[in-house]
Design a protein around this motif. Structure first.
Motif, PDB file in Angstrom:
ATOM      1  N   MET A 282       0.830  -1.197   0.000  1.00  0.00           N
ATOM      2  CA  MET A 282       0.000   0.000   0.000  1.00  0.00           C
ATOM      3  C   MET A 282       0.875   1.261   0.000  1.00  0.00           C
ATOM      4  N   ALA A 285       2.019   1.699  -3.431  1.00  0.00           N
ATOM      5  CA  ALA A 285       0.929   2.194  -4.277  1.00  0.00           C
ATOM      6  C   ALA A 285       0.738   3.697  -4.098  1.00  0.00           C
ATOM      7  N   VAL A 286       0.765   4.157  -2.850  1.00  0.00           N
ATOM      8  CA  VAL A 286       0.653   5.597  -2.607  1.00  0.00           C
ATOM      9  C   VAL A 286       1.843   6.327  -3.229  1.00  0.00           C
ATOM     10  N   LEU A 331      -7.361  -3.294  -5.272  1.00  0.00           N
ATOM     11  CA  LEU A 331      -7.110  -2.423  -4.130  1.00  0.00           C
ATOM     12  C   LEU A 331      -5.838  -1.602  -4.350  1.00  0.00           C
ATOM     13  N   GLN A 332      -4.819  -2.247  -4.917  1.00  0.00           N
ATOM     14  CA  GLN A 332      -3.604  -1.505  -5.237  1.00  0.00           C
ATOM     15  C   GLN A 332      -3.901  -0.358  -6.205  1.00  0.00           C
ATOM     16  N   ILE A 334      -6.729   1.255  -6.696  1.00  0.00           N
ATOM     17  CA  ILE A 334      -7.475   2.315  -6.015  1.00  0.00           C
ATOM     18  C   ILE A 334      -6.532   3.147  -5.157  1.00  0.00           C
ATOM     19  N   THR A 335      -5.593   2.481  -4.499  1.00  0.00           N
ATOM     20  CA  THR A 335      -4.635   3.205  -3.657  1.00  0.00           C
ATOM     21  C   THR A 335      -3.728   4.100  -4.494  1.00  0.00           C
ATOM     22  N   ALA A 338      -5.640   7.133  -5.245  1.00  0.00           N
ATOM     23  CA  ALA A 338      -5.699   8.011  -4.073  1.00  0.00           C
ATOM     24  C   ALA A 338      -4.400   8.794  -3.916  1.00  0.00           C
ATOM     25  N   GLY A 339      -3.272   8.103  -4.101  1.00  0.00           N
ATOM     26  CA  GLY A 339      -1.988   8.799  -4.031  1.00  0.00           C
ATOM     27  C   GLY A 339      -1.856   9.865  -5.102  1.00  0.00           C
TER      28      GLY A 339
END
Length: 651
Positions: A282, A285-286, A331-332, A334-335, A338-339
């Motif tokens: 995560m 990913a960010v 999920l990666q 989406i993260t 977000a980043g």
């Protein structure tokens, strides 16, 4: 046929494929006046700087091959640091030699380019920002009034100079010490006289950041290639990078450093795909989202980096687990989004920055560059290949599909999409330099693996094929950098010789500015023209002052029936000396040749006309005060001689 013979035949065929585009391109540069395969203008280089560049490239090539011949298969930290230190220092030295071809004083030239408002404009905009929040809030409304490139990009690059001002304000003594040296070099920023010491010193901060970004690229290139291949391939790629033409040309062009973003993105993608379910992924990913966001904040032209990283991730995931961990991968993703959104939210929410309006304005201005579709579908990738190095591009395009399919597919598909969509229009090679590290990475992997496969047992794996590629890079880089000219930003005043007054000069005692600082020594022009005919008015100026003029002036030339300028048959204006030497750059006592090319209106009535000249503020339009003249109306001076217009059949 034995395996050895087959390998040799394959190597010869590969060498021919690699060499052919390079030799054709070099021949076109040297011998094709129609510029069939060359997008940019050409110029004859000075002999000594060209020899310095050629010698530097040859020396670097030889040193690179020697280093590779003595490196072990796995490098220690000390060896890694040594290789990367050499690469950065060699790159800076070669960049200086390349800059010397167009700049007699490379470091001064670097400063002029960074400060110039008509080669970038980022300093011109960013150094003047006092209230960052208020500026971001009105950015979309003001961006069309900015200089050259600043009007086509998001606020990231001007913000670097704003940061530089804040840094220099924290060291007032340093800014005060730097300002006397830097202020004269800022004469191409046409409003530099209004800047304080910290604002002027922020230009130096920008130079340091741009140079650091440009030469951080081969460092990240090494670590990325080492992760996906091995140490020898990584060293091969890093040592090739200083021979990339686009990495050496036109220092102060920020595009050279954007490769840092795509390399950082690819490295984070590798981290992500290797650990779909770990908590640490995560953070990766960010980080990937932040890197991509920073790239786009610097330039909307970096949006294809997102596509390249996305395609690379999809192929790598397919290679690793065939999308079996799809929920974790989603999920990666989406993260990552977000980043990506976080920096933009930090700009938009507190300031009201209008991202959609900024993007629409930038694209509208950019897409106004009309180019024929089909020729540029080919021109775009070809121009990029020439800037990245044709030997390396040939390898990355034709020979790495089996060895590195994910990376090859990612960059080729992205380039194809951008070209077919006709988004990029002109300046492809210079603007898309962030693809160059990918090309070099693929070439480094292929060369290292091919050399190792062809090496006899116990021999150091530096093959003749590697020597051929290196030699081709030296040949192409030398001719490419020597002959091509992309950006003209003006002439360094100390390199401009005093103009020699011609024998047919018509002398005058005309002076402008409050104390008569701008003196017109005289002029030459034809005495008779016909309607529609073109000619040149040659003005000769001298700065009678101990300090430069504080205001940037344009020169206007009007040809009218009377000094009242009511019926005008010529209307021409521009910065002095064919736009190369603004009045803020004139040196005390310097004699300046200032030609003005004009065309008589095709419907001009025959008769005698007065020639009116004057100076005016480039930003306000206010005309300069006329200090001395025989005839002046509204601060426009009538030259002593008149221009006669005759009918063409009477000529």
């Amino acid at each position: 046929m034995s395996d050895k013979v087959r390998q040799n035949a394959q190597s010869v065929a590969a060498a021919a494929l690699i060499a052919a585009p390079t030799l054709i391109y070099v021949a076109a540069l040297l011998f094709d006046p129609a510029r069939t395969l060359v997008l940019w203008e050409r110029a004859t280089p000075p002999a000594l700087p060209l020899l310095l560049l050629a010698a530097g490239l040859v020396i670097h090539a030889a040193v690179s091959l020697m280093i590779l011949a003595h490196l072990p298969a796995r490098l220690s930290r000390r060896q890694t640091a040594g290789v990367l230190t050499y690469v950065v220092l060699a790159g800076l030295a070669l960049q200086t030699a390349a800059t010397h071809i167009v700049e007699p004083f490379p470091l001064r030239g670097l400063a002029f380019r960074q400060y110039s408002d008509f080669t970038g404009g980022y300093f011109t905009v960013g150094a003047r920002v006092d209230d960052l929040g208020a500026w971001l809030g009105r950015f979309a409304q003001e961006m069309e009034s900015y200089n050259v490139h600043a009007e086509r990009h998001p606020p990231g690059l001007p913000m670097i100079f704003w940061v530089g001002v804040q840094v220099m304000r924290g060291f007032p003594a340093l800014a005060e010490a730097l300002a006397p040296t830097l202020r004269p070099l800022a004469c191409f920023d046409l409003r530099a006289s209004a800047l304080d010491d910290a604002q002027i010193a922020a230009g130096l901060f920008g130079i340091v950041v741009e140079t650091a970004l440009a030469w951080l690229a081969p460092v990240l290139l090494f670590f990325y290639v080492r992760r996906v291949a091995d140490d020898r391939a990584a060293a091969t790629a890093a040592l090739l990078y200083p021979m990339v033409p686009g990495a050496l040309m036109w220092a102060s062009q920020w595009n050279r450093g954007f490769g840092v973003f795509i390399l950082a993105g690819l490295m984070l993608v590798e981290r992500l795909v290797a650990s779909p379910t770990r908590a640490r992924s995560m953070a990766y990913a960010v980080g990937l989202g932040l890197v991509l966001s920073a790239a786009v904040m610097m330039s909307f032209g970096n949006v294809p980096i997102i596509m390249a990283c996305g395609l690379y991730a999809l192929v790598r995931i397919w290679q690793i687990d065939r999308f079996r961990a799809l929920p974790a991968r989603a999920l990666q993703g989406i993260t990552v989004l977000a980043g990506f959104a976080m920096p933009w939210a930090a700009l938009i929410l507190p300031t009201g920055f209008d991202l959609p309006a900024t993007y629409r304005t930038a694209m509208r201005i950019h897409l106004a560059l009309e180019r024929d579709y089909w020729p540029f579908v080919v021109w775009h990738p070809w121009d990029l290949f020439t800037f990245a190095g044709l030997p390396l591009a040939a390898i990355a395009l034709l020979m790495t599909w089996r060895r590195a399919p994910a990376l090859t597919f990612a960059w080729v598909a992205t380039i194809a999409a951008q070209s077919l969509l006709h988004v990029a229009r002109g300046e492809t090679g210079r603007v898309w330099m962030y693809f160059a590290p990918i090309i070099v990475a693929l070439a480094g992997v292929w060369i290292a693996q091919r050399s190792a496969a062809n090496a006899p047992s116990g021999a150091r794996p530096v093959s003749w094929l590697h020597v051929v590629v290196t030699a081709l890079m030296v040949i192409q880089a030398t001719t490419h950098i020597a002959l091509l000219r992309v950006i003209g930003y003006g002439a360094d005043p100390i390199t401009v010789p005093n103009a020699t007054l011609p024998a047919d000069l018509i002398p005058t005692e005309i002076r402008f500015e409050p104390n008569g600082e701008a003196r017109l020594l005289g002029y030459t022009m034809p005495s008779k023209l016909t309607p529609g005919q073109s000619a040149t008015l040659d003005l000769y100026w001298k700065l009678d002052s101990d300090s430069p003029l504080p205001i940037a002036r344009k020169v206007f030339v009007h040809v009218a029936d009377t000094p009242k300028d009511e019926y005008r048959i010529v209307n021409q204006d521009g910065r002095p000396a064919n736009w190369t030497l603004p009045t803020t750059c004139w040196l005390p006592g310097q004699v300046i040749h200032d030609p003005h090319h004009f065309t008589v209106a095709p419907d001009a009535r025959p008769g005698e006309y007065v020639v009116l000249i004057g100076l005016y503020d480039e930003f306000t339009g206010e005309r300069a005060f006329v200090h001395t003249a025989q005839i002046a109306v509204a601060n426009a001076v009538a030259l002593p001689t008149k221009l006669k217009i005759v009918s063409s059949h009477l000529e």
